[in-house]
Design an enzyme around this catalytic site. Structure first.
Site, PDB file in Angstrom:
ATOM      1  N   PHE A  22      -1.002 -12.232   6.669  1.00 34.55           N
ATOM      2  CA  PHE A  22      -1.817 -11.433   5.760  1.00 34.55           C
ATOM      3  C   PHE A  22      -1.968 -10.021   6.316  1.00 34.55           C
ATOM      4  O   PHE A  22      -2.455  -9.823   7.414  1.00 34.55           O
ATOM      5  CB  PHE A  22      -3.187 -12.071   5.543  1.00 34.55           C
ATOM      6  CG  PHE A  22      -3.859 -11.518   4.326  1.00 34.55           C
ATOM      7  CD1 PHE A  22      -3.570 -12.021   3.067  1.00 34.55           C
ATOM      8  CD2 PHE A  22      -4.744 -10.449   4.428  1.00 34.55           C
ATOM      9  CE1 PHE A  22      -4.154 -11.481   1.933  1.00 34.55           C
ATOM     10  CE2 PHE A  22      -5.331  -9.900   3.288  1.00 34.55           C
ATOM     11  CZ  PHE A  22      -5.042 -10.428   2.046  1.00 34.55           C
TER      12      PHE A  22
ATOM     13  N   GLU B 283       4.864  -1.499  -6.576  1.00 34.65           N
ATOM     14  CA  GLU B 283       3.928  -2.529  -6.113  1.00 34.65           C
ATOM     15  C   GLU B 283       3.833  -2.483  -4.595  1.00 34.65           C
ATOM     16  O   GLU B 283       4.788  -2.104  -3.913  1.00 34.65           O
ATOM     17  CB  GLU B 283       4.438  -3.889  -6.622  1.00 34.65           C
ATOM     18  CG  GLU B 283       3.683  -5.103  -6.188  1.00 34.65           C
ATOM     19  CD  GLU B 283       2.263  -5.181  -6.706  1.00 34.65           C
ATOM     20  OE1 GLU B 283       1.460  -4.281  -6.426  1.00 34.65           O
ATOM     21  OE2 GLU B 283       1.932  -6.185  -7.365  1.00 34.65           O
ATOM     22  N   ASP B 284       2.688  -2.841  -4.078  1.00 35.04           N
ATOM     23  CA  ASP B 284       2.503  -2.838  -2.624  1.00 35.04           C
ATOM     24  C   ASP B 284       3.243  -3.975  -1.934  1.00 35.04           C
ATOM     25  O   ASP B 284       3.970  -3.772  -0.977  1.00 35.04           O
ATOM     26  CB  ASP B 284       1.006  -2.873  -2.260  1.00 35.04           C
ATOM     27  CG  ASP B 284       0.241  -3.981  -2.995  1.00 35.04           C
ATOM     28  OD1 ASP B 284       0.848  -4.722  -3.803  1.00 35.04           O
ATOM     29  OD2 ASP B 284      -0.973  -4.100  -2.756  1.00 35.04           O
TER      30      ASP B 284
ATOM     31  N   ASP C 204       4.195 -11.437  -3.084  1.00 35.95           N
ATOM     32  CA  ASP C 204       3.856 -12.658  -2.358  1.00 35.95           C
ATOM     33  C   ASP C 204       4.486 -13.825  -3.132  1.00 35.95           C
ATOM     34  O   ASP C 204       5.679 -14.065  -3.004  1.00 35.95           O
ATOM     35  CB  ASP C 204       2.324 -12.721  -2.290  1.00 35.95           C
ATOM     36  CG  ASP C 204       1.801 -13.775  -1.358  1.00 35.95           C
ATOM     37  OD1 ASP C 204       2.244 -13.826  -0.210  1.00 35.95           O
ATOM     38  OD2 ASP C 204       0.925 -14.546  -1.778  1.00 35.95           O
TER      39      ASP C 204
ATOM     40  N   ARG D  96      -8.105  -0.658   2.700  1.00 36.20           N
ATOM     41  CA  ARG D  96      -7.055  -0.031   1.885  1.00 36.20           C
ATOM     42  C   ARG D  96      -6.654   1.346   2.402  1.00 36.20           C
ATOM     43  O   ARG D  96      -5.535   1.787   2.191  1.00 36.20           O
ATOM     44  CB  ARG D  96      -7.530   0.135   0.430  1.00 36.20           C
ATOM     45  CG  ARG D  96      -7.657  -1.147  -0.355  1.00 36.20           C
ATOM     46  CD  ARG D  96      -7.819  -0.820  -1.837  1.00 36.20           C
ATOM     47  NE  ARG D  96      -8.334  -1.929  -2.614  1.00 36.20           N
ATOM     48  CZ  ARG D  96      -7.575  -2.900  -3.123  1.00 36.20           C
ATOM     49  NH1 ARG D  96      -6.286  -2.922  -2.902  1.00 36.20           N
ATOM     50  NH2 ARG D  96      -8.122  -3.871  -3.841  1.00 36.20           N
TER      51      ARG D  96
END
Ligand code: IMP
Ligand code: MG
Length: 181
Positions: A152, A100-101, A104, A165
């Site tokens: 963010f 996973e990137d 959060d 991206r």
């Protein structure tokens, strides 16, 4: 370096990303020596990280992709997920590593892990980034690359409104860009 007006600053440069991926790969290579794993990249954000990670693994890897979306429309995912693209390999009895990137709230991942465990897999999570300050779900994450503050970020797979991206580094987006709506 590609600089973009909407990026406030570079948070993690290419060299640091590459070193971090190397450390994670080494840990996985040690932990899964002589085992075969199903590496499942979570689309779209996890695709870039997974593609770098997989080429540093010296174990037997079956590659899978999964794409989900949360039903909630707010900033924080709600828990219930909709599967847009599912894995194809039979996961019963398999060792799965989810790539996973960023984690959060942890809500999305918690649902994915639960689903794969229901299918009979042994699941561990490998995330490049984590924002511990925002965690709501107590998802177990075995491999974490870098913990970041509550900002963010975009680039290296991560987007804002499907943009950014493809940046090779991870940058902090200017607050005015995402607080507009
Ligand atoms: P969670 O369910 O709240 O943990 O949401 C995780 C997903 O939200 C990640 O896989 C990302 O796609 C997205 N996300 C969370 N934080 C960021 C960020 O700072 N930049 C870009 N995407 C993010
Ligand atoms: Mg994602």
């Amino acid at each position: 370096m590609i600089m973009i007006e909407e990026i406030e600053r570079v948070l993690i440069d290419e060299k640091t990303i590459s070193d971090t991926v190397g450390v994670l790969a080494e840990r996985i290579n040690n932990d899964y020596k002589n085992k075969s794993v199903v590496l499942t990249a979570i689309l779209k954000g996890g695709a870039v990280f997974a593609s770098d990670l997989m080429r540093r693994l010296q174990i037997d890897v079956t590659l899978e992709f999964m794409q989900v979306s949360s039903y909630g429309s707010g900033c924080v995912s709600q828990g219930d997920i909709k599967i847009i693209k599912d894995t194809e390999t039979d996961l019963r009895g398999r060792d799965v590593i989810i790539a996973e990137d960023i984690i959060d709230s942890g809500n999305t991942l918690k649902e994915i892990v639960a689903l794969m465990e229901k299918r009979g897999a042994r699941v561990e999570v490998c995330t490049l980034l984590s924002k511990p300050a925002r965690r709501l779900s107590d998802v177990r994450v075995k491999y974490t690359g870098i913990e970041i503050p509550d900002e963010f970020v975009v680039g290296y797979g991560m987007d804002y409104d499907e943009r950014f991206r493809t940046l090779p580094y991870i940058g902090v987006l200017k607050r005015e860009i995402y607080s507009r709506n």
